[in-house]
Design an enzyme around this catalytic site. Structure first.
Site, PDB file in Angstrom:
ATOM      1  N   ASP A 165       0.817  -1.213   0.000  1.00 49.66           N
ATOM      2  CA  ASP A 165       0.000   0.000   0.000  1.00 49.66           C
ATOM      3  C   ASP A 165       0.851   1.265   0.000  1.00 49.66           C
ATOM      4  OD1 ASP A 165      -2.361   1.538   0.271  1.00 49.66           O
ATOM      5  OD2 ASP A 165      -2.094   1.616   2.444  1.00 49.66           O
ATOM      6  N   GLU A 413       3.683  -7.852   7.604  1.00 50.50           N
ATOM      7  CA  GLU A 413       2.448  -8.522   7.222  1.00 50.50           C
ATOM      8  C   GLU A 413       2.623  -9.618   6.173  1.00 50.50           C
ATOM      9  OE1 GLU A 413      -0.555  -5.565   6.387  1.00 50.50           O
ATOM     10  OE2 GLU A 413      -0.643  -5.007   8.493  1.00 50.50           O
ATOM     11  N   TYR A 469      -6.488  -2.944  12.862  1.00 47.88           N
ATOM     12  CA  TYR A 469      -7.363  -1.877  12.361  1.00 47.88           C
ATOM     13  C   TYR A 469      -8.810  -2.084  12.790  1.00 47.88           C
ATOM     14  CZ  TYR A 469      -3.416  -0.084   9.770  1.00 47.88           C
ATOM     15  OH  TYR A 469      -2.201   0.469   9.448  1.00 47.88           O
ATOM     16  N   GLU A 506       0.987  -0.894  14.048  1.00 43.03           N
ATOM     17  CA  GLU A 506       0.131  -0.028  13.234  1.00 43.03           C
ATOM     18  C   GLU A 506      -1.262  -0.037  13.822  1.00 43.03           C
ATOM     19  OE1 GLU A 506      -0.050  -0.925   9.022  1.00 43.03           O
ATOM     20  OE2 GLU A 506       2.110  -1.229   8.894  1.00 43.03           O
TER      21      GLU A 506
HETATM   22  C1  BDP Z   1      -1.309  -2.287   6.719  1.00 46.48           C
HETATM   23  C2  BDP Z   1       0.006  -2.120   5.977  1.00 46.48           C
HETATM   24  C3  BDP Z   1       0.318  -0.673   5.595  1.00 46.48           C
HETATM   25  C4  BDP Z   1      -0.925  -0.007   5.062  1.00 46.48           C
HETATM   26  C5  BDP Z   1      -1.983  -0.019   6.149  1.00 46.48           C
HETATM   27  C6  BDP Z   1      -3.289   0.679   5.721  1.00 46.48           C
HETATM   28  O1  BDP Z   1       1.068  -2.655   6.722  1.00 46.48           O
HETATM   29  O2  BDP Z   1       1.365  -0.657   4.661  1.00 46.48           O
HETATM   30  O3  BDP Z   1      -0.699   1.266   4.539  1.00 46.48           O
HETATM   31  O4  BDP Z   1      -2.299  -1.352   6.432  1.00 46.48           O
HETATM   32  O5  BDP Z   1      -4.174  -0.009   5.257  1.00 46.48           O
HETATM   33  O6  BDP Z   1      -1.921  -3.474   6.357  1.00 46.48           O
HETATM   34  O7  BDP Z   1      -3.381   1.880   5.848  1.00 46.48           O
END
Ligand code: BDP
Length: 599
Positions: A165, A413, A469, A506
């Site tokens: 991404d 990932e 997330y 993240e």
């Molecule tokens: C994660 C990835 C990262 C993406 C992020 C996203 O590690 O590179 O930019 O999600 O979705 O899966 O913002």
């Protein structure tokens, strides 16, 4: 690998500037061995990512090769020495020619490489040609897919889909150097400072007189005062009472190395280092024996116009913003950052998780959910194992002496939940352990699909770094639900690995700067603040959490797709480095909660 530095015995020249450039189409016949004449050269700044320098989708999204060329003069004085041509990085494969002769090639877009051009360079004008391929596929890191798209009545179209991404910025991304060394020269230096003042060093000497040369080392403090001295290519000395390196006091020492014979000194080089130790104890990463809590970000090295090119202004600016917000660390997601960035982190006391470019090692999942392929096929499809080893070796080689590097990330990932993941990663983790003299902790950053039950690599890691997330890609808009899911998962990982520190690598929500919503709906600045608050509450309720890295430091460019509006907007800062509302929330949290003060 030593950074080019001017010393008493070395001259350094930069070959940055405007080079000639051309994208190569399939029908172009360009043979760098025969001719340097190409029609339609364009001016191209080096370093830069070529993509956004000129307009046009076809230009930016070109798939395949491009040529860079320039001339440079070598003087008689330079010719009297060993001459080296060095690239900070070229993405992703470079073939390098000098005066029509091939010097060699290099695969991998984020680490330096060099060629000894003592014999090939002539006194006077030299023509340097670099053919660069920007293709990412299942043999490169990062990974991607080449797809031939067919449309009724139209010629087929080749597309290169990144399995990751971020925009596939390519070209000569980092500085190009020419430097001299004596015939017998210092090839490499490894230096490590321990908390008790011990200094370990090892010097590799190459060239004709290497075997009969003598090495002496001298440890100097910040003021350039000699602290202690040693003799030999390898050894240990004690520097006595020293200043430890830490974020609060990033005290740097240097090791001056001299190589000589009876007649005098051949070569001299000074390498910077710090006295500090990293460990893992009671579910915490430790620095100099004390537990540390990592506050910071996953961070891309990119900005408008020149993409992923080294930019000293952005390096200094970004570290200034990290300090302003109260962060102490970041992960170089998803590739080793520039050498200049690592030097600044040493100097400013920023703790770095240094990541390989192994992102997209998954055939069934990508962050945008659009580009994935075959489920459960990763470890049968990817042909990256050998290249992954090369990249790890070269990353350690480049970054081993930096006190700022506190841990290594083998990948971001990957398909860590699929059969074959353990077998793929076990030797790589082992490689870090054997090749890094400092034995820094190693991790593999995992995603939501690699649950506490399914993950096959947790035991290989010294600490767990999880990307989550909840509240964004699922449970969106429901932060209570997101908190419940997050806490449950963290508890289950802790149960599985009760002694390992755990941190979030993240967590974030796309936020369009300037969009406000009194009900804190998705994409608003209010939602990003509430999202950060929710995650913070979970971290604060669990004693084994060793850090929080928000995704992402600043908005960044991605491949065009319907899940991205002008790139990824999860930045706490906009792409031009202005704060969103959440920046003030994090600043309060990171400065007040952890230090009880605001600057
Ligand atoms: C994660 C990835 C990262 C993406 C992020 C996203 O590690 O590179 O930019 O999600 O979705 O899966 O913002």
């Amino acid at each position: 690998m030593l950074y080019p530095k001017m010393t008493k015995s070395r001259m350094v020249f930069q070959l940055n500037g405007i080079w000639d450039f051309k994208l190569l189409k399939e029908e172009d016949s360009f043979n760098p061995l025969e001719s340097s004449a190409l029609e339609g050269w364009m001016a191209m700044p080096v370093p830069s990512s070529y993509n956004d320098i000129y307009q046009g989708r076809e230009f930016a999204d070109h798939v395949g090769d491009m040529v860079y060329q320039r001339t440079f003069a070598v003087t008689e004085t330079m010719k009297a020495h060993r001459l080296v041509l060095r690239f900070g990085s070229v993405a992703h494969v470079a073939q390098v020619y000098l005066n029509g002769k091939k010097l060699g090639s290099h695969k991998g877009g984020f680490l330096p490489f060099s060629f000894d051009i003592t014999n090939e360079a002539v006194a006077g004008e030299n023509v340097l040609t670099v053919v660069v391929s920007n293709i990412v596929d299942n043999t490169t890191l990062p990974c991607g897919r080449l797809v031939k798209e067919e449309f009724p009545g139209l010629p087929s179209r080749l597309r290169n889909l990144p399995n990751f991404d971020f925009y596939n910025y390519t070209g000569i991304l980092r500085p190009v150097w020419l430097y001299t060394t004596p015939d017998t020269y210092i090839k490499d230096i490894t230096v490590m400072g321990k908390m008790d003042g011990q200094v370990f060093w090892e010097v590799a000497v190459s060239g004709q007189a290497a075997d009969c040369s003598q090495v002496s080392v001298e440890v100097l403090d910040k003021a350039g005062k000699t602290v202690c001295c040693g003799e030999g290519k390898k050894g240990v000395i004690n520097a006595g009472k020293i200043n430890l390196w830490s974020p609060e006091n990033p005290y740097l020492y240097s090791l001056n190395v001299k190589v000589r014979d009876e007649q005098g000194i051949f070569d001299e080089y000074t390498e910077t280092f710090g006295f500090r130790e990293i460990g893992v104890k009671n579910c915490r990463l430790t620095l100099n024996g004390d537990p540390i809590y990592l506050k910071g970000f996953g961070k891309h090295e990119e900005c408008p116009v020149h993409g992923r090119a080294t930019d000293l202004s952005y390096i200094v600016k970004d570290l200034g913003l990290l300090k302003w917000i109260g962060a102490n660390s970041f992960r170089t997601s998803h590739y080793p950052n520039s050498e200049e960035m690592m030097q600044m982190c040493d100097r400013e006391g920023i703790l770095v998780i240094d990541e390989t470019p192994a992102v997209g090692l998954h055939t069934g999942f990508t962050a945008t959910g659009l580009l994935g392929g075959v489920p459960n096929g990763t470890w049968k499809t990817m042909e990256t194992a050998e290249h992954h080893q090369d990249v790890i070796r070269d990353m350690i080689q480049r970054d081993k002496n930096h006190p700022c590097v506190i841990a290594w990330s083998a990948a971001n990932e990957p398909a860590s939940e699929e059969e074959g993941a353990k077998e793929y990663f076990e030797p790589l983790v082992e490689q870090f352990k054997t090749q890094d003299l400092q034995h820094r902790p190693v991790t593999i950053v995992t995603y939501e699909g690699s649950s506490p039950k399914a993950c096959k690599v947790a035991e290989l890691c010294d600490f767990l770094v999880l990307n989550r997330y909840r509240g964004w890609y699922d449970t969106e808009g429901n932060l209570e639900g997101a908190k419940a899911k997050l806490k449950d998962e963290l508890e289950r990982f802790h149960k599985r690995c009760p002694n390992k520190p755990i941190m979030l690598g993240e967590y974030g929500a796309d936020t369009i700067a300037g969009i406000h919503d009194i009900n804190g709906r998705l994409f608003s600045e209010e939602y990003q603040v509430q999202f950060m608050e929710a995650y913070s509450q979970v971290f604060d309720s669990l004693s084994y959490i060793t850090g929080e890295h928000v995704w992402v430091f600043a908005d960044f460019a991605t491949a065009e797709n319907i899940k991205r509006v002008e790139g990824n907007k999860k930045g706490i800062f906009t792409r031009d480095r202005q704060p969103k509302m959440a920046a003030y929330y994090l600043r309060r949290r990171w400065k007040e909660k952890f230090h009880g003060q605001m600057d």
